[in-house]
Write an enzyme that holds these catalytic residues in place. Structure first.
Site, PDB file in Angstrom:
ATOM      1  N   GLY A 169      -4.285   3.383  -2.134  1.00  0.00           N
ATOM      2  CA  GLY A 169      -5.629   3.973  -1.256  1.00  0.00           C
ATOM      3  C   GLY A 169      -5.153   4.703  -0.022  1.00  0.00           C
TER       4      GLY A 169
ATOM      5  CE  LYS B  63      -1.478   3.130   2.101  1.00  0.00           C
ATOM      6  NZ  LYS B  63      -1.489   4.623   1.931  1.00  0.00           N
TER       7      LYS B  63
ATOM      8  N   GLY C 281      -4.643   0.956   4.159  1.00  0.00           N
ATOM      9  CA  GLY C 281      -3.391   0.876   5.307  1.00  0.00           C
ATOM     10  C   GLY C 281      -3.838   0.266   6.324  1.00  0.00           C
TER      11      GLY C 281
ATOM     12  CD  GLU D  43      13.690   1.135   8.837  1.00  0.00           C
ATOM     13  OE1 GLU D  43      14.134   2.097   9.238  1.00  0.00           O
ATOM     14  OE2 GLU D  43      14.096  -0.098   8.967  1.00  0.00           O
TER      15      GLU D  43
ATOM     16  N   GLY E 173      -4.293   5.774   4.060  1.00  0.00           N
ATOM     17  CA  GLY E 173      -3.800   5.104   5.217  1.00  0.00           C
ATOM     18  C   GLY E 173      -4.883   4.522   6.023  1.00  0.00           C
ATOM     19  N   PRO E 174      -5.560   5.622   6.237  1.00  0.00           N
ATOM     20  CG  PRO E 174      -6.459   7.217   7.571  1.00  0.00           C
ATOM     21  CD  PRO E 174      -5.917   6.797   6.320  1.00  0.00           C
TER      22      PRO E 174
ATOM     23  CB  CYS F 246      13.392   9.476   7.975  1.00  0.00           C
ATOM     24  SG  CYS F 246      13.981   8.028   6.791  1.00  0.00           S
TER      25      CYS F 246
ATOM     26  CD  GLU G 139      10.940  12.779  11.035  1.00  0.00           C
ATOM     27  OE1 GLU G 139       9.916  12.335  11.139  1.00  0.00           O
ATOM     28  OE2 GLU G 139      11.990  12.126  10.224  1.00  0.00           O
TER      29      GLU G 139
HETATM   30  P1  NAP Z   1       2.264   8.502   7.423  1.00  0.00           P
HETATM   31  O1  NAP Z   1       1.018   9.085   7.618  1.00  0.00           O
HETATM   32  O2  NAP Z   1       2.939   8.029   8.669  1.00  0.00           O
HETATM   33  O3  NAP Z   1       2.145   7.748   6.365  1.00  0.00           O
HETATM   34  C1  NAP Z   1       2.922   6.637   5.850  1.00  0.00           C
HETATM   35  C2  NAP Z   1       2.021   5.556   5.307  1.00  0.00           C
HETATM   36  O4  NAP Z   1       1.352   4.973   6.100  1.00  0.00           O
HETATM   37  C3  NAP Z   1       1.283   5.940   4.021  1.00  0.00           C
HETATM   38  O5  NAP Z   1       1.204   5.084   3.119  1.00  0.00           O
HETATM   39  C4  NAP Z   1       0.099   6.289   4.592  1.00  0.00           C
HETATM   40  O6  NAP Z   1      -0.899   6.257   4.039  1.00  0.00           O
HETATM   41  C5  NAP Z   1      -0.109   5.223   5.744  1.00  0.00           C
HETATM   42  N1  NAP Z   1      -1.177   5.498   6.750  1.00  0.00           N
HETATM   43  C6  NAP Z   1      -1.397   6.809   7.244  1.00  0.00           C
HETATM   44  N2  NAP Z   1      -2.288   6.269   8.123  1.00  0.00           N
HETATM   45  C7  NAP Z   1      -2.582   5.063   8.364  1.00  0.00           C
HETATM   46  C8  NAP Z   1      -3.280   4.117   9.327  1.00  0.00           C
HETATM   47  N3  NAP Z   1      -3.997   4.716  10.259  1.00  0.00           N
HETATM   48  N4  NAP Z   1      -3.082   2.741   9.253  1.00  0.00           N
HETATM   49  C9  NAP Z   1      -2.499   2.279   8.139  1.00  0.00           C
HETATM   50  N5  NAP Z   1      -1.362   3.164   7.346  1.00  0.00           N
HETATM   51  C10 NAP Z   1      -1.630   4.328   7.459  1.00  0.00           C
HETATM   52  O7  NAP Z   1       3.237   9.764   7.283  1.00  0.00           O
HETATM   53  P2  NAP Z   1       3.030  11.009   6.139  1.00  0.00           P
HETATM   54  O8  NAP Z   1       1.634  11.727   6.782  1.00  0.00           O
HETATM   55  O9  NAP Z   1       3.351  10.567   4.951  1.00  0.00           O
HETATM   56  O10 NAP Z   1       4.207  11.896   6.675  1.00  0.00           O
HETATM   57  C11 NAP Z   1       4.081  12.549   8.160  1.00  0.00           C
HETATM   58  C12 NAP Z   1       5.479  12.512   8.852  1.00  0.00           C
HETATM   59  O11 NAP Z   1       5.880  11.326   8.799  1.00  0.00           O
HETATM   60  C13 NAP Z   1       6.480  13.187   8.147  1.00  0.00           C
HETATM   61  O12 NAP Z   1       6.477  14.481   8.413  1.00  0.00           O
HETATM   62  C14 NAP Z   1       7.355  12.708   8.904  1.00  0.00           C
HETATM   63  O13 NAP Z   1       7.898  13.117  10.100  1.00  0.00           O
HETATM   64  C15 NAP Z   1       7.190  11.090   8.677  1.00  0.00           C
HETATM   65  N6  NAP Z   1       7.816  10.275   7.883  1.00  0.00           N
HETATM   66  C16 NAP Z   1       8.778   9.538   8.157  1.00  0.00           C
HETATM   67  C17 NAP Z   1       9.277   8.809   6.972  1.00  0.00           C
HETATM   68  C18 NAP Z   1      10.449   8.084   7.375  1.00  0.00           C
HETATM   69  O14 NAP Z   1      11.175   7.232   6.421  1.00  0.00           O
HETATM   70  N7  NAP Z   1      10.972   7.555   8.354  1.00  0.00           N
HETATM   71  C19 NAP Z   1       8.954   8.900   5.776  1.00  0.00           C
HETATM   72  C20 NAP Z   1       7.764   9.593   5.664  1.00  0.00           C
HETATM   73  C21 NAP Z   1       7.325  10.623   6.636  1.00  0.00           C
HETATM   74  P3  NAP Z   1      -1.388   7.766   3.341  1.00  0.00           P
HETATM   75  O15 NAP Z   1      -0.332   8.152   2.307  1.00  0.00           O
HETATM   76  O16 NAP Z   1      -2.613   7.761   2.826  1.00  0.00           O
HETATM   77  O17 NAP Z   1      -1.419   8.803   4.475  1.00  0.00           O
END
Ligand code: NAP
Ligand code: MG
Length: 462
Positions: free
Chosen positions: A201, A170, A207, A245, A203-204, A279, A369
């Site tokens: 699709g 996903k 995912g 990660e 995340g919520p 990250c 972050e």
């Molecule tokens: P995120 O919301 O954690 O998204 C990562 C993945 O998880 C996406 O595919 C997302 O889908 C999915 N997701 C979101 N909510 C979920 C849920 N309740 N259950 C299952 N999967 C879910 O991160 P983001 O919104 O893309 O970025 C926000 C912050 O994350 C950034 O500002 C940064 O701090 C951190 N980040 C860290 C890394 C890393 O490599 N460590 C990478 C990216 C971001 P959607 O795309 O549909 O939301």
């Protein structure tokens, strides 16, 4: 504008179960460039069932044959590098050169590394009077973010396939187009139907359905610590394996004996690359008080040179978050020496490369972050002080140490609570384990350590 349809399930693009769509926006100019279907619980269930059905045959495929498929995948990724780079630039906003070198280039290296590892790995070993088998964990649910959109998919898919697992991916809602390209590459590489499946699709919805699916054996997640914590709770509650990660707030420690100009210039480039959306970026630069003013001047000059050449950030929400952090930095008493909250362009999600001086370790911008092109320069008194500051966050993903002498840098790096440290500007190594100490995560990706995450052991006693 291209309206894509279908999910890649069981070796073909099949219609999505629902009618919802996700708009893909170019962050450089806010144009809608495509739509993809928004997956539902039904799509996820179909994909997991396909992965489950394909598991026995793929797990029983000799490692040499799995390696051959991974070599074919590497070759397709190599042949499609231009298309991949252009796609990532369109949906993520990264400059084309970075897309070519990193977003398209690194996945070729990682896929190639797992072709070699699959061929040479000891999937069986003798321990005293036992034979230990390293067997695939089973069906993997992989949830990936947008910041290195293809790399993060390949860093999960390649070791999973090498191990004999099957999977459902996903991808992030912001970057589904390169994920679709990857599914085409998997198909072209002759990987059997059902071994790899893609459901685009939200995340919520999609995912969460994937993480909660009872027939998923391992959940591998890259993204924010907030979502990672939820995924970890779901997986633990269902007694599934989980790899996380998460975020980082890495320290770039410049010891007094270092080549200051080089350490500062490489440090600024590290933070500004990919518009700060990395990250493992070294977002805290630690400088001895005697060289502090000189370092701040160098860092400001280096950041000013970038202007809008770093590209925008991924979306409006991210731009607003980053600007909010810049305003918070000023409010808490840090001093802007480059950039600031004003955007360099009106249309698109742009943020100026920003450097803060007079940052103290407890400030929000030194603890949280930011995920944007924002560097904090902190002052330390002596090595113990530097170590306390470097280790003084909830994160521990990466870092850097610079010193006149390599042994001095290594001695300091040994004391850091973090998963990776670059010594005097050491190069990225696609075989080195990558992953976090503390709240930066659980598990490791890349190389043999990354492969081991997708294996479980069985022992026979004789
Ligand atoms: P995120 O919301 O954690 O998204 C990562 C993945 O998880 C996406 O595919 C997302 O889908 C999915 N997701 C979101 N909510 C979920 C849920 N309740 N259950 C299952 N999967 C879910 O991160 P983001 O919104 O893309 O970025 C926000 C912050 O994350 C950034 O500002 C940064 O701090 C951190 N980040 C860290 C890394 C890393 O490599 N460590 C990478 C990216 C971001 P959607 O795309 O549909 O939301
Ligand atoms: Mg999100």
């Amino acid at each position: 504008m291209k309206a894509h349809d279908g999910m890649y399930i069981d070796g073909t693009w099949r219609p999505a179960a629902g009618t919802g769509v996700i708009e893909v926006v170019n962050p450089a100019d806010e144009e809608v460039i495509a739509t993809v279907p928004a997956g539902t619980v039904e799509d996820v269930d179909a994909a997991v069932r396909a992965a489950r059905a394909a598991l026995p045959a793929w797990a029983a495929t000799p490692p040499a044959e799995r390696a051959a498929r991974l070599t074919a995948l590497r070759d397709v990724l190599l042949a499609r590098q231009d298309e991949i780079a252009r796609t990532v630039t369109a949906e993520l906003g990264s400059p084309l050169k970075l897309s070519q070198a990193v977003h398209a280039g690194v996945p070729v290296a990682v896929a190639g590394s797992y072709a070699e590892l699959a061929a040479g790995y000891a999937f069986e070993e003798r321990v005293g009077n036992s034979t230990v088998l390293h067997e695939p964990v089973g069906v993997v649910g992989a949830i990936t973010p947008w910041n290195y959109p293809l790399h993060q998919i390949v860093a999960k898919t390649a070791p999973a396939l090498a191990a004999g697992c099957t999977l459902v991916v996903k991808p992030a809602e912001d970057t589904p187009l390169v994920a679709r390209l990857f599914a085409d590459a998997v198909h072209e590489a002759g990987i059997p139907a059902g071994v790899f499946n893609l459901v685009t699709g939200l995340g919520p919805v999609a995912g969460q359905a994937l993480a909660e699916h009872p027939d998923v054996d391992l959940v591998s997640f890259t993204g924010s610590t907030a979502v990672g914590r939820r995924i970890g709770a779901i997986a633990t509650g269902m007694v599934k394996r989980v790899a996380l990660e998460l975020g980082g707030k890495s320290a770039n420690v410049i010891l007094p004996s270092a080549d200051l100009a080089r350490a500062v210039n490489v440090g600024v480039a590290n933070v500004m690359s990919n518009s700060g959306q990395t990250c493992s970026a070294w977002t805290r630069m630690l400088v001895h008080r005697d060289r502090y003013d000189e370092a701040v001047e160098l860092a400001a000059a280096a950041a000013d040179k970038y202007g809008d050449r770093i590209g925008p950030v991924v979306n409006a929400r991210q731009r607003d978050r980053v600007r909010g952090y810049i305003e918070k930095g000023t409010a808490e008493g840090a001093r802007i020496v480059a950039g600031g909250p004003d955007a360099p362009r009106e249309k698109g999600y742009w943020v100026s490369p920003t450097v803060f001086a007079d940052v103290t370790p407890e400030m929000t911008i030194a603890q949280e972050e930011i995920f944007g092109p924002v560097l904090s320069v902190l002052r330390y008194d002596d090595e113990d002080d530097a170590l306390r500051i470097a280790n003084g966050t909830v994160y521990g993903l990466a870092g850097a140490v610079w010193a006149g002498d390599e042994a001095e840098a290594v001695a300091f790096a040994r004391r850091m609570d973090t998963g990776q440290v670059d010594i005097n500007g050491g190069r990225f190594n696609p075989l080195a384990p990558f992953g976090g100490y503390k709240q930066s995560g659980v598990g490791r990706e890349l190389g043999a350590h990354g492969l081991a995450e997708y294996l479980q052991t069985k022992s026979f006693q004789f």
